[in-house]
Design an enzyme around this catalytic site. Structure first.
Site, PDB file in Angstrom:
ATOM      1  N   GLU A  87       0.803  -1.217   0.000  1.00  0.00           N
ATOM      2  CA  GLU A  87       0.000   0.000   0.000  1.00  0.00           C
ATOM      3  C   GLU A  87       0.841   1.275   0.000  1.00  0.00           C
ATOM      4  O   GLU A  87       0.307   2.371  -0.186  1.00  0.00           O
ATOM      5  CB  GLU A  87      -0.937  -0.006   1.208  1.00  0.00           C
ATOM      6  CG  GLU A  87      -2.046  -1.043   1.065  1.00  0.00           C
ATOM      7  CD  GLU A  87      -2.951  -1.121   2.275  1.00  0.00           C
ATOM      8  OE1 GLU A  87      -2.541  -0.667   3.358  1.00  0.00           O
ATOM      9  OE2 GLU A  87      -4.068  -1.644   2.137  1.00  0.00           O
ATOM     10  N   GLU A 118       6.985 -21.955   8.207  1.00  0.00           N
ATOM     11  CA  GLU A 118       7.460 -20.987   9.198  1.00  0.00           C
ATOM     12  C   GLU A 118       8.502 -21.596  10.140  1.00  0.00           C
ATOM     13  O   GLU A 118       9.191 -20.879  10.857  1.00  0.00           O
ATOM     14  CB  GLU A 118       6.300 -20.425  10.012  1.00  0.00           C
ATOM     15  CG  GLU A 118       5.667 -21.406  10.983  1.00  0.00           C
ATOM     16  CD  GLU A 118       4.517 -20.770  11.751  1.00  0.00           C
ATOM     17  OE1 GLU A 118       4.526 -20.910  12.991  1.00  0.00           O
ATOM     18  OE2 GLU A 118       3.636 -20.161  11.139  1.00  0.00           O
TER      19      GLU A 118
END
Length: 309
Positions: A87, A118
């Site tokens: 963004e 992960e």
């Protein structure tokens, strides 16, 4: 970092006593419960304000010196980092490589769960090497529960390369430690659904990232007053927003504001500088560059500022 067998004791894994009857609540009671719990995210941000301010100053300084900002995470934490990074270009007209998100599992993990990845700390370190991170850069590790090996591997590798490091997590430091420059602890407590850190932990992480990236951009001169003067004019909505900014700050008519925006090459910041100083586009660009893109400093360097800010 805590051993795997101790993760059940983490704050983010505990059972919330206020939601023990969750499956028996009515719809309105569910909304009320979530609302009460989500209010804790605001308090957590307030408690972390000093560390957030330190992170803002550290990051702004690094970016002024030519560095980049990287978010590193897995699962929800990784997705939030990628979202915040994505963004920045449309909001602040930053180059795509200035703020980047790194998620365990790569782009496919944005839409499909790959939580098993992960656990690979070496992959986190490899991601740091892949992005050629240096002592100029800032790496923000995001891990709600604090123990994600991928994130810790990335942070260790970043420190070894001399990069500044920040850790964002929702567990206290006595549960999970991290050797970083800034520790941001967002303590929202146990989740409504035990262990579901996409809830309060995710919300408070989004709030923290909003504050961090936006404040850094403010420090870099991407905002004038509270207007996003570096907005990328890439569609009709953003074109209208840029014209509105010019009208608000100059009292020009819509048609004159539109004409000024076009003369500036569709840069609201440049258009404002041209209007306030009377300089041509090329001269205004040089003046902005002299002041590292800071509009207020550029104008004050020439004339006393008298605008509606």
């Amino acid at each position: 970092m805590q051993p795997l067998e101790m993760r059940s004791h983490l704050l983010t894994e505990q059972v919330n006593p206020d939601s023990l009857n969750l499956d028996q609540l009515s719809s309105i009671e569910l909304v009320e419960l979530f609302n009460r719990e989500d209010a804790k995210t605001i308090a957590a941000i307030a408690e972390a304000k000093s560390s957030l301010a330190d992170a803002i100053d550290l990051t702004a300084t690094a970016l002024r010196r030519g560095g980049r900002l990287f978010y590193v995470g897995a699962g929800t934490s990784g997705r939030l980092g990628v979202l915040d990074a994505a963004e920045c270009p449309p909001t602040f007209c930053t180059p795509p490589d200035l703020v980047q998100g790194i998620i365990a599992g790569g782009a496919s993990a944005l839409v499909r769960s790959s939580e098993g990845l992960e656990d690979r700390s070496d992959d986190g370190a490899a991601a740091i090497a892949h992005h050629h991170i240096t002592q100029l850069d800032v790496v923000v590790g995001i891990a709600a529960g604090g123990t994600t090996p991928y994130v810790h591997g990335a942070l260790r590798a970043a420190r070894q390369r001399g990069a500044a490091t920040i850790f964002i997590t929702c567990v206290p430091i006595e549960q999970v430690s991290a050797e970083v420059d800034v520790n941001i602890r967002l303590l929202v407590g146990a989740e409504v659904v035990a262990g579901s850190t996409r809830l309060k932990a995710g919300t408070v992480t989004k709030l923290a990232l909003n504050i961090l990236s936006t404040s850094v951009m403010v420090k870099l001169g991407k905002v004038y007053g509270n207007r996003m003067i570096d907005v990328a004019v890439t569609n009709q909505k953003l074109h209208d927003r840029a014209i509105g900014i010019l009208q608000d700050l100059t009292e020009l008519s819509r048609e004159d504001a539109r004409s000024l925006l076009e003369q500036s090459g569709r840069s609201a910041k440049l258009a404002l500088l041209m209007h306030w100083t009377g300089l041509e586009k090329a001269e205004s660009e040089r003046l902005l560059a002299t002041h590292q893109g800071n509009l207020r400093q550029a104008v004050l360097g020439i004339i006393p500022l008298n605008t509606n800010d």
